[in-house]
Scaffold this motif. Structure first.
Motif, PDB file in Angstrom:
ATOM      1  N   ASP A 269       0.851  -1.195   0.000  1.00  0.00           N
ATOM      2  CA  ASP A 269       0.000   0.000   0.000  1.00  0.00           C
ATOM      3  C   ASP A 269       0.882   1.239   0.000  1.00  0.00           C
ATOM      4  O   ASP A 269       1.760   1.390   0.861  1.00  0.00           O
ATOM      5  CB  ASP A 269      -0.907  -0.007   1.231  1.00  0.00           C
ATOM      6  N   ILE A 270       0.683   2.111  -0.986  1.00  0.00           N
ATOM      7  CA  ILE A 270       1.504   3.306  -1.174  1.00  0.00           C
ATOM      8  C   ILE A 270       0.644   4.551  -0.991  1.00  0.00           C
ATOM      9  O   ILE A 270      -0.455   4.639  -1.561  1.00  0.00           O
ATOM     10  CB  ILE A 270       2.166   3.310  -2.559  1.00  0.00           C
ATOM     11  N   GLU A 271       1.146   5.483  -0.210  1.00  0.00           N
ATOM     12  CA  GLU A 271       0.441   6.738   0.013  1.00  0.00           C
ATOM     13  C   GLU A 271       1.437   7.887  -0.046  1.00  0.00           C
ATOM     14  O   GLU A 271       2.491   7.838   0.595  1.00  0.00           O
ATOM     15  CB  GLU A 271      -0.263   6.722   1.367  1.00  0.00           C
ATOM     16  N   PHE A 272       1.113   8.910  -0.846  1.00  0.00           N
ATOM     17  CA  PHE A 272       1.982  10.077  -1.021  1.00  0.00           C
ATOM     18  C   PHE A 272       3.393   9.665  -1.455  1.00  0.00           C
ATOM     19  O   PHE A 272       4.398  10.223  -1.015  1.00  0.00           O
ATOM     20  CB  PHE A 272       2.052  10.917   0.257  1.00  0.00           C
ATOM     21  N   GLY A 273       3.464   8.626  -2.305  1.00  0.00           N
ATOM     22  CA  GLY A 273       4.729   8.185  -2.858  1.00  0.00           C
ATOM     23  C   GLY A 273       5.600   7.367  -1.930  1.00  0.00           C
ATOM     24  O   GLY A 273       6.714   6.999  -2.297  1.00  0.00           O
ATOM     25  N   ALA A 274       5.077   7.039  -0.743  1.00  0.00           N
ATOM     26  CA  ALA A 274       5.871   6.269   0.226  1.00  0.00           C
ATOM     27  C   ALA A 274       5.145   4.983   0.593  1.00  0.00           C
ATOM     28  O   ALA A 274       3.907   4.886   0.507  1.00  0.00           O
ATOM     29  CB  ALA A 274       6.126   7.095   1.476  1.00  0.00           C
ATOM     30  N   LEU A 275       5.909   3.995   0.983  1.00  0.00           N
ATOM     31  CA  LEU A 275       5.346   2.714   1.406  1.00  0.00           C
ATOM     32  C   LEU A 275       4.637   2.899   2.748  1.00  0.00           C
ATOM     33  O   LEU A 275       5.250   3.298   3.732  1.00  0.00           O
ATOM     34  CB  LEU A 275       6.467   1.679   1.518  1.00  0.00           C
ATOM     35  N   ARG A 276       3.326   2.620   2.780  1.00  0.00           N
ATOM     36  CA  ARG A 276       2.567   2.797   4.015  1.00  0.00           C
ATOM     37  C   ARG A 276       2.415   1.501   4.795  1.00  0.00           C
ATOM     38  O   ARG A 276       2.518   1.478   6.023  1.00  0.00           O
ATOM     39  CB  ARG A 276       1.184   3.377   3.723  1.00  0.00           C
ATOM     40  N   SER A 277       2.150   0.391   4.081  1.00  0.00           N
ATOM     41  CA  SER A 277       1.993  -0.894   4.765  1.00  0.00           C
ATOM     42  C   SER A 277       2.296  -2.027   3.801  1.00  0.00           C
ATOM     43  O   SER A 277       2.232  -1.871   2.581  1.00  0.00           O
ATOM     44  CB  SER A 277       0.577  -1.052   5.334  1.00  0.00           C
ATOM     45  N   VAL A 278       2.634  -3.182   4.397  1.00  0.00           N
ATOM     46  CA  VAL A 278       2.914  -4.401   3.633  1.00  0.00           C
ATOM     47  C   VAL A 278       2.190  -5.546   4.317  1.00  0.00           C
ATOM     48  O   VAL A 278       2.265  -5.701   5.540  1.00  0.00           O
ATOM     49  CB  VAL A 278       4.422  -4.705   3.573  1.00  0.00           C
ATOM     50  N   GLU A 279       1.460  -6.351   3.532  1.00  0.00           N
ATOM     51  CA  GLU A 279       0.806  -7.546   4.057  1.00  0.00           C
ATOM     52  C   GLU A 279       1.295  -8.778   3.309  1.00  0.00           C
ATOM     53  O   GLU A 279       1.559  -8.724   2.104  1.00  0.00           O
ATOM     54  CB  GLU A 279      -0.718  -7.450   3.921  1.00  0.00           C
ATOM     55  N   ILE A 280       1.405  -9.875   4.043  1.00  0.00           N
ATOM     56  CA  ILE A 280       1.770 -11.173   3.484  1.00  0.00           C
ATOM     57  C   ILE A 280       0.627 -12.133   3.769  1.00  0.00           C
ATOM     58  O   ILE A 280       0.067 -12.143   4.878  1.00  0.00           O
ATOM     59  CB  ILE A 280       3.062 -11.713   4.125  1.00  0.00           C
ATOM     60  N   GLY A 281       0.254 -12.947   2.793  1.00  0.00           N
ATOM     61  CA  GLY A 281      -0.813 -13.906   3.001  1.00  0.00           C
ATOM     62  C   GLY A 281      -0.565 -15.218   2.296  1.00  0.00           C
ATOM     63  O   GLY A 281       0.235 -15.296   1.352  1.00  0.00           O
ATOM     64  N   GLY A 282      -1.260 -16.246   2.767  1.00  0.00           N
ATOM     65  CA  GLY A 282      -1.152 -17.547   2.128  1.00  0.00           C
ATOM     66  C   GLY A 282      -1.918 -18.601   2.892  1.00  0.00           C
ATOM     67  O   GLY A 282      -2.453 -18.354   3.984  1.00  0.00           O
ATOM     68  N   ALA A 283      -1.981 -19.786   2.329  1.00  0.00           N
ATOM     69  CA  ALA A 283      -2.708 -20.908   2.917  1.00  0.00           C
ATOM     70  C   ALA A 283      -1.761 -21.794   3.714  1.00  0.00           C
ATOM     71  O   ALA A 283      -0.539 -21.755   3.546  1.00  0.00           O
ATOM     72  CB  ALA A 283      -3.389 -21.721   1.823  1.00  0.00           C
ATOM     73  N   ALA A 284      -2.346 -22.610   4.597  1.00  0.00           N
ATOM     74  CA  ALA A 284      -1.579 -23.618   5.331  1.00  0.00           C
ATOM     75  C   ALA A 284      -2.482 -24.817   5.567  1.00  0.00           C
ATOM     76  O   ALA A 284      -3.692 -24.665   5.792  1.00  0.00           O
ATOM     77  CB  ALA A 284      -1.063 -23.068   6.652  1.00  0.00           C
ATOM     78  N   VAL A 285      -1.896 -26.012   5.508  1.00  0.00           N
ATOM     79  CA  VAL A 285      -2.646 -27.245   5.745  1.00  0.00           C
ATOM     80  C   VAL A 285      -1.971 -28.031   6.866  1.00  0.00           C
ATOM     81  O   VAL A 285      -0.740 -28.096   6.951  1.00  0.00           O
ATOM     82  CB  VAL A 285      -2.758 -28.111   4.469  1.00  0.00           C
ATOM     83  N   LEU A 286      -2.796 -28.604   7.737  1.00  0.00           N
ATOM     84  CA  LEU A 286      -2.302 -29.422   8.840  1.00  0.00           C
ATOM     85  C   LEU A 286      -1.898 -30.789   8.312  1.00  0.00           C
ATOM     86  O   LEU A 286      -2.670 -31.443   7.597  1.00  0.00           O
ATOM     87  CB  LEU A 286      -3.394 -29.549   9.899  1.00  0.00           C
ATOM     88  N   VAL A 287      -0.678 -31.225   8.651  1.00  0.00           N
ATOM     89  CA  VAL A 287      -0.159 -32.494   8.131  1.00  0.00           C
ATOM     90  C   VAL A 287      -0.122 -33.575   9.200  1.00  0.00           C
ATOM     91  O   VAL A 287      -0.520 -34.717   8.970  1.00  0.00           O
ATOM     92  CB  VAL A 287       1.246 -32.293   7.522  1.00  0.00           C
ATOM     93  N   SER A 288       0.376 -33.241  10.398  1.00  0.00           N
ATOM     94  CA  SER A 288       0.494 -34.263  11.444  1.00  0.00           C
ATOM     95  C   SER A 288       0.455 -33.620  12.817  1.00  0.00           C
ATOM     96  O   SER A 288       0.694 -32.412  12.972  1.00  0.00           O
ATOM     97  CB  SER A 288       1.795 -35.057  11.282  1.00  0.00           C
ATOM     98  N   GLU A 289       0.149 -34.426  13.818  1.00  0.00           N
ATOM     99  CA  GLU A 289       0.184 -34.000  15.213  1.00  0.00           C
ATOM    100  C   GLU A 289       0.856 -35.096  16.033  1.00  0.00           C
ATOM    101  O   GLU A 289       0.739 -36.284  15.720  1.00  0.00           O
ATOM    102  CB  GLU A 289      -1.230 -33.740  15.739  1.00  0.00           C
ATOM    103  N   GLY A 290       1.567 -34.681  17.085  1.00  0.00           N
ATOM    104  CA  GLY A 290       2.258 -35.665  17.899  1.00  0.00           C
ATOM    105  C   GLY A 290       2.719 -35.064  19.208  1.00  0.00           C
ATOM    106  O   GLY A 290       2.251 -33.993  19.617  1.00  0.00           O
ATOM    107  N   ALA A 291       3.636 -35.760  19.856  1.00  0.00           N
ATOM    108  CA  ALA A 291       4.135 -35.307  21.160  1.00  0.00           C
ATOM    109  C   ALA A 291       5.633 -35.549  21.228  1.00  0.00           C
ATOM    110  O   ALA A 291       6.133 -36.586  20.757  1.00  0.00           O
ATOM    111  CB  ALA A 291       3.430 -36.029  22.294  1.00  0.00           C
ATOM    112  N   LEU A 292       6.339 -34.595  21.820  1.00  0.00           N
ATOM    113  CA  LEU A 292       7.756 -34.719  22.110  1.00  0.00           C
ATOM    114  C   LEU A 292       7.951 -35.088  23.574  1.00  0.00           C
ATOM    115  O   LEU A 292       7.235 -34.565  24.439  1.00  0.00           O
ATOM    116  CB  LEU A 292       8.477 -33.375  21.849  1.00  0.00           C
ATOM    117  N   ARG A 293       8.897 -35.925  23.859  1.00  0.00           N
ATOM    118  CA  ARG A 293       9.229 -36.242  25.259  1.00  0.00           C
ATOM    119  C   ARG A 293      10.534 -35.515  25.592  1.00  0.00           C
ATOM    120  O   ARG A 293      11.615 -36.075  25.513  1.00  0.00           O
ATOM    121  CB  ARG A 293       9.341 -37.744  25.463  1.00  0.00           C
ATOM    122  N   VAL A 294      10.404 -34.250  25.927  1.00  0.00           N
ATOM    123  CA  VAL A 294      11.568 -33.390  26.208  1.00  0.00           C
ATOM    124  C   VAL A 294      11.332 -32.655  27.514  1.00  0.00           C
ATOM    125  O   VAL A 294      10.276 -32.011  27.681  1.00  0.00           O
ATOM    126  CB  VAL A 294      11.779 -32.383  25.073  1.00  0.00           C
TER     127      VAL A 294
END
Length: 294
Positions: A269-294
């Motif tokens: 997003d540009i306002e008055f010739g300067a960078l005002r904001s930046v957004e990043i987006g995307g998808a994500a999918v759950l692959v696995s779930e588990g437990a660590l013994r630490v």
């Protein structure tokens, strides 16, 4: 002690594509050395450790580790963790907005989850705009490091440059997608930098690019998708593209050369010739779930 964890594929809607991420949900009592050891055990580009927030109005506090070191911020861990935390939210809302506390500050996120609990989409606004860190090395210096010819570096007004949003990147324009795929980087030219190569996407429309990212200093030979580099790329586009006032959507395709195609949505997003904001987006999918013994 048993600690819950999940793995997700980020910047993709398909399992076994995009950029894999590990998220440890029960992180209390872990010190930096233990988190670094767990990140090395997962051996993914990043592992996230989730803690209660310092401020109750935020959703969580995150610490992010590569196999080699801790990062103050990273894009695909933010997207993947935001989706996972939204999936764990007992409310019935399909869309949620919350803040994540990271090393660079508060990262505001908006998440939409899928009804079947398999994943969702997240976008976040950068808490700090990308910083210009100076010109990059000349093509004659870069070419032997990349296995390319000097004339294959650069297109249009684009020249090598350095930008950062916490993590720092040497950003190198490559003349074509074919030569981008052919690049074989030996190392980043600046100590501690990631090396971000980009070219126009011949199959895209509008502002569309293909990218590759290498970060040997972070223990990452090559990354399938890099949100922090996409954020720094906003600074590259401000420097070399004739962007007018208003909002600009940029499509970034990464990971094709690795067989893990990823899609990152960058909004400037540009306002008055300067960078005002930046957004990043995307998808994500759950692959696995588990437990660590630490």
């Amino acid at each position: 002690m048993t600690r819950r964890f999940a793995t997700l594929d980020v910047f993709t809607t398909q399992p076994l594509a995009g950029n894999p991420l590990a998220v440890v949900l029960d992180s209390d009592g872990l010190d930096g050395a233990a988190m670094q050891s767990i990140a090395r055990e997962f051996n993914l580009s990043e592992t996230v450790f989730v803690f209660p927030p310092d401020e109750p109005r935020h959703r969580a506090r995150l610490r992010i580790f590569t196999p080699a070191r801790e990062l103050p911020f990273a894009g695909h861990p933010t997207v993947g963790t935001a989706v996972l935390l939204a999936l764990r939210d007992p409310s019935a809302a399909d869309a949620r907005a919350f803040g994540l506390e990271e090393g660079v500050g508060i990262v505001p996120c908006v998440v939409e989850t899928l009804p079947d609990g398999s994943g969702g989409r997240a976008r976040f606004k950068l808490p700090a705009l990308p910083e210009y860190l100076g010109p990059g090395p000349e093509p004659e210096v870069l070419a032997p490091l990349l296995g390319l010819e000097p004339e294959e570096i650069g297109f249009g007004r684009h020249r090598p440059s350095r930008h950062g949003t916490g993590p720092r990147f040497t950003c190198v324009p490559i003349a074509s997608a074919a030569r981008l795929d052919a690049a074989r980087p030996a190392d980043a030219p600046e100590a501690g930098d990631g090396l971000y190569l980009y070219a126009p996407d011949p199959e895209g429309t509008g502002l569309s690019f293909r990218t590759r990212m290498f970060a040997p200093a972070m223990g990452i030979a090559e990354d399938p998708a890099t949100g922090s580099a996409a954020a720094a790329f906003a600074g590259v586009l401000m420097q070399f593209e004739a962007l007018g006032e208003g909002t600009h959507d940029v499509a970034i395709a990464q990971g094709q050369a690795m067989g893990r195609p990823s899609t990152i949505a960058l909004q400037i997003d540009i306002e008055f010739g300067a960078l005002r904001s930046v957004e990043i987006g995307g998808a994500a999918v759950l692959v696995s779930e588990g437990a660590l013994r630490v």
